[in-house]
Write an enzyme that holds these catalytic residues in place. Structure first.
Site, PDB file in Angstrom:
ATOM      1  N   LYS A 276       0.819  -1.214   0.000  1.00 43.97           N
ATOM      2  CA  LYS A 276       0.000   0.000   0.000  1.00 43.97           C
ATOM      3  C   LYS A 276       0.850   1.259   0.000  1.00 43.97           C
ATOM      4  O   LYS A 276       0.522   2.234  -0.681  1.00 43.97           O
ATOM      5  CB  LYS A 276      -0.956  -0.001   1.206  1.00 43.97           C
ATOM      6  CG  LYS A 276      -2.050  -1.042   1.041  1.00 43.97           C
ATOM      7  CD  LYS A 276      -3.128  -0.925   2.092  1.00 43.97           C
ATOM      8  CE  LYS A 276      -4.182  -2.011   1.848  1.00 43.97           C
ATOM      9  NZ  LYS A 276      -5.292  -1.956   2.769  1.00 43.97           N
TER      10      LYS A 276
ATOM     11  N   LYS B 236      -5.373 -10.479  -6.543  1.00 43.45           N
ATOM     12  CA  LYS B 236      -6.644 -10.596  -5.814  1.00 43.45           C
ATOM     13  C   LYS B 236      -7.613  -9.495  -6.238  1.00 43.45           C
ATOM     14  O   LYS B 236      -7.184  -8.390  -6.606  1.00 43.45           O
ATOM     15  CB  LYS B 236      -6.415 -10.563  -4.299  1.00 43.45           C
ATOM     16  CG  LYS B 236      -6.012  -9.209  -3.751  1.00 43.45           C
ATOM     17  CD  LYS B 236      -6.200  -9.123  -2.233  1.00 43.45           C
ATOM     18  CE  LYS B 236      -6.021  -7.672  -1.793  1.00 43.45           C
ATOM     19  NZ  LYS B 236      -6.405  -7.364  -0.457  1.00 43.45           N
TER      20      LYS B 236
ATOM     21  N   LYS C 154     -10.379  -3.346  -4.066  1.00 43.36           N
ATOM     22  CA  LYS C 154     -11.013  -2.062  -4.423  1.00 43.36           C
ATOM     23  C   LYS C 154     -10.025  -1.173  -5.181  1.00 43.36           C
ATOM     24  O   LYS C 154     -10.420  -0.265  -5.872  1.00 43.36           O
ATOM     25  CB  LYS C 154     -11.588  -1.370  -3.206  1.00 43.36           C
ATOM     26  CG  LYS C 154     -10.590  -0.928  -2.172  1.00 43.36           C
ATOM     27  CD  LYS C 154     -11.297  -0.151  -1.090  1.00 43.36           C
ATOM     28  CE  LYS C 154     -10.373   0.368  -0.013  1.00 43.36           C
ATOM     29  NZ  LYS C 154      -9.883  -0.646   0.909  1.00 43.36           N
TER      30      LYS C 154
HETATM   31  N1  AQP Z   1     -10.011 -10.767  -3.116  1.00 39.08           N
HETATM   32  C1  AQP Z   1     -10.324 -11.213  -1.910  1.00 39.08           C
HETATM   33  N2  AQP Z   1     -10.553 -12.524  -1.706  1.00 39.08           N
HETATM   34  C2  AQP Z   1     -10.883 -12.995  -0.467  1.00 39.08           C
HETATM   35  N3  AQP Z   1     -11.011 -12.193   0.611  1.00 39.08           N
HETATM   36  C3  AQP Z   1     -10.798 -10.881   0.456  1.00 39.08           C
HETATM   37  N4  AQP Z   1     -10.851  -9.834   1.313  1.00 39.08           N
HETATM   38  C4  AQP Z   1     -10.560  -8.702   0.646  1.00 39.08           C
HETATM   39  N5  AQP Z   1     -10.298  -8.970  -0.636  1.00 39.08           N
HETATM   40  C5  AQP Z   1     -10.448 -10.315  -0.801  1.00 39.08           C
HETATM   41  C6  AQP Z   1     -11.208  -9.950   2.728  1.00 39.08           C
HETATM   42  O1  AQP Z   1     -12.253  -9.032   3.003  1.00 39.08           O
HETATM   43  C7  AQP Z   1     -12.162  -8.658   4.394  1.00 39.08           C
HETATM   44  C8  AQP Z   1     -12.320  -7.169   4.534  1.00 39.08           C
HETATM   45  O2  AQP Z   1     -11.164  -6.563   3.991  1.00 39.08           O
HETATM   46  P1  AQP Z   1     -10.852  -5.031   4.074  1.00 39.08           P
HETATM   47  O3  AQP Z   1     -11.560  -4.387   5.182  1.00 39.08           O
HETATM   48  O4  AQP Z   1      -9.353  -4.867   3.949  1.00 39.08           O
HETATM   49  O5  AQP Z   1     -11.585  -4.572   2.761  1.00 39.08           O
HETATM   50  P2  AQP Z   1     -11.036  -3.786   1.575  1.00 39.08           P
HETATM   51  O6  AQP Z   1     -10.155  -2.697   2.080  1.00 39.08           O
HETATM   52  O7  AQP Z   1     -12.227  -3.427   0.737  1.00 39.08           O
HETATM   53  O8  AQP Z   1     -10.176  -4.927   0.838  1.00 39.08           O
HETATM   54  P3  AQP Z   1      -9.336  -4.680  -0.436  1.00 39.08           P
HETATM   55  O9  AQP Z   1     -10.173  -4.458  -1.599  1.00 39.08           O
HETATM   56  O10 AQP Z   1      -8.377  -5.825  -0.477  1.00 39.08           O
HETATM   57  O11 AQP Z   1      -8.593  -3.325  -0.119  1.00 39.08           O
HETATM   58  P4  AQP Z   1      -7.213  -2.824  -0.632  1.00 39.08           P
HETATM   59  O12 AQP Z   1      -7.321  -2.674  -2.104  1.00 39.08           O
HETATM   60  O13 AQP Z   1      -7.092  -1.519   0.089  1.00 39.08           O
HETATM   61  O14 AQP Z   1      -6.198  -3.842  -0.211  1.00 39.08           O
HETATM   62  C9  AQP Z   1     -10.829  -9.182   4.904  1.00 39.08           C
HETATM   63  O15 AQP Z   1     -11.037 -10.329   5.691  1.00 39.08           O
HETATM   64  C10 AQP Z   1     -10.072  -9.528   3.652  1.00 39.08           C
HETATM   65  O16 AQP Z   1      -9.170 -10.597   3.863  1.00 39.08           O
END
Ligand code: AQP
Length: 329
Positions: free
Chosen positions: A109, A192, A195
């Site tokens: 990040k 993965k 967002k």
């Molecule tokens: N692609 C994924 N597959 C399985 N699990 C996932 N999680 C996130 N992406 C995947 C799980 O969702 C939960 C909440 O995560 P968060 O609060 O970190 O949500 P987020 O910020 O919206 O997740 P992102 O999209 O992965 O954010 P960025 O892009 O900022 O890194 C967690 O349990 C996570 O493991």
């Protein structure tokens, strides 16, 4: 059982749902479950105050729409329980700088943001997550694969504290379902679903118009072969679609493979698009119903915070006592 999710702008994505929230719903039946919207984590990157407020309510509405029941679990907002920040500080003082520097999510990040723009909060975010988990003496933490390293850190710090000051914290284990641990980007199945996806076409937002969702499924990247077979290495795109369809439909992947014998990718995509539309249409409607009733939402959160604080305050008081802080009279 404890887990959390960020109040993301707009909508949860399919990875959040299949990797985490779906398990939360199932586990509220069998466990004493605490689930929270982690607004303190959200401010590790800049947030507009009005949007953060709206996104926090939106996250709660989506969790309820997904099936969380405040009678069966404790649902709250992280900043409503000040003990998170308080135990977070204690855990910061127990964490090595090198140890925190090894967290791969921070590296990813901060690299995306540029090292000079990343905040100290983003750096210590995994340590706050440690406090989130330990406050509730959680045995298990249902998360996606990307959170495994943070749960390892939680285990290390719990053991370190217990070793130094006497048994205080339960050492938690990750609860990660193999099948849905990592849902991949529909346009780039090597990464993965996230967002911060490079193209919006790879990301399925649960609150998107169902027509948009169906279109994204139909334009998902597959391969030049035609056989529908689960093989994560050689056929990551097709395997991802099979995983998603299997989870949404309840049909094992083996059965799906058999049922698509002799059929092309178009058939798989059509069925998955249909399953997605069937899932998101009522989800969107239920989310809107909760959003239209902010008083009920706020009262659910007030009760959740009260229940969460009762547990968190006890753990924090014990922690402070073990460490030698004078009790406040
Ligand atoms: N692609 C994924 N597959 C399985 N699990 C996932 N999680 C996130 N992406 C995947 C799980 O969702 C939960 C909440 O995560 P968060 O609060 O970190 O949500 P987020 O910020 O919206 O997740 P992102 O999209 O992965 O954010 P960025 O892009 O900022 O890194 C967690 O349990 C996570 O493991």
């Amino acid at each position: 059982m404890l887990s959390g999710i960020q109040p993301t702008a707009g909508s949860f994505h399919l990875g959040n749902y299949l990797g985490a929230v779906r398990q939360w719903v199932a586990l509220q039946e069998s466990h004493d479950a605490f689930y929270m919207v982690v607004d303190l984590h959200a401010i590790t990157v800049p947030q507009d105050p009005a949007e953060l407020r709206a996104n926090t309510r939106l996250a709660v509405a989506q969790l309820l729409a997904a099936g969380l029941d405040p009678e069966r679990c404790t649902l709250f907002v992280q900043s409503h329980v000040p003990e998170h920040a308080q135990l977070g500080w204690v855990m910061n003082c127990l964490t090595g700088f090198g140890e925190a520097s090894r967290m791969t999510q921070f590296k990813d990040k901060s690299a995306k943001q540029g090292a000079d723009r990343a905040t100290v909060g983003l750096f210590t975010y995994p340590v706050l997550q440690v406090a989130d988990i330990l406050l509730y003496q959680a045995n298990q933490v249902p998360v996606g694969e990307d959170q495994r390293q943070h749960i390892e850190l939680t285990r290390d710090l719990a053991e370190r504290f217990n070793g130094r000051y006497g048994q205080t914290f339960t050492v938690p284990a990750p609860y990660i379902l193999k099948e849905t641990a990592k849902i991949f980007d529909l346009q780039d199945p090597a990464v993965k679903m996230s967002k911060s996806a490079s193209t919006p076409k790879g990301l399925i937002n649960l609150l998107d118009d169902p027509k948009v969702t169906a279109k994204k499924v139909k334009s998902a990247v597959t391969d030049t072969d035609t056989v529908i077979r689960f093989d994560e290495e050689k056929k990551p795109g097709v395997s991802n679609l099979l995983t998603i369809l299997s989870t949404l439909s309840g049909s094992p992947v083996d059965d799906l493979e058999r049922s698509y014998e002799g059929k092309g990718y178009g058939a798989l995509k059509t069925d998955l698009a249909e399953a997605m539309v069937e899932f998101v249409t009522p989800f969107r409607a239920r989310t809107q119903e909760y959003l239209d009733d902010p008083e009920t939402l706020d009262s659910i959160l007030a009760k959740g915070a009260e229940k969460a604080r009762a547990v968190a305050a006890e753990t924090l008081a014990q922690t402070y006592d073990r460490m030698g802080f004078l009790p406040a009279k």
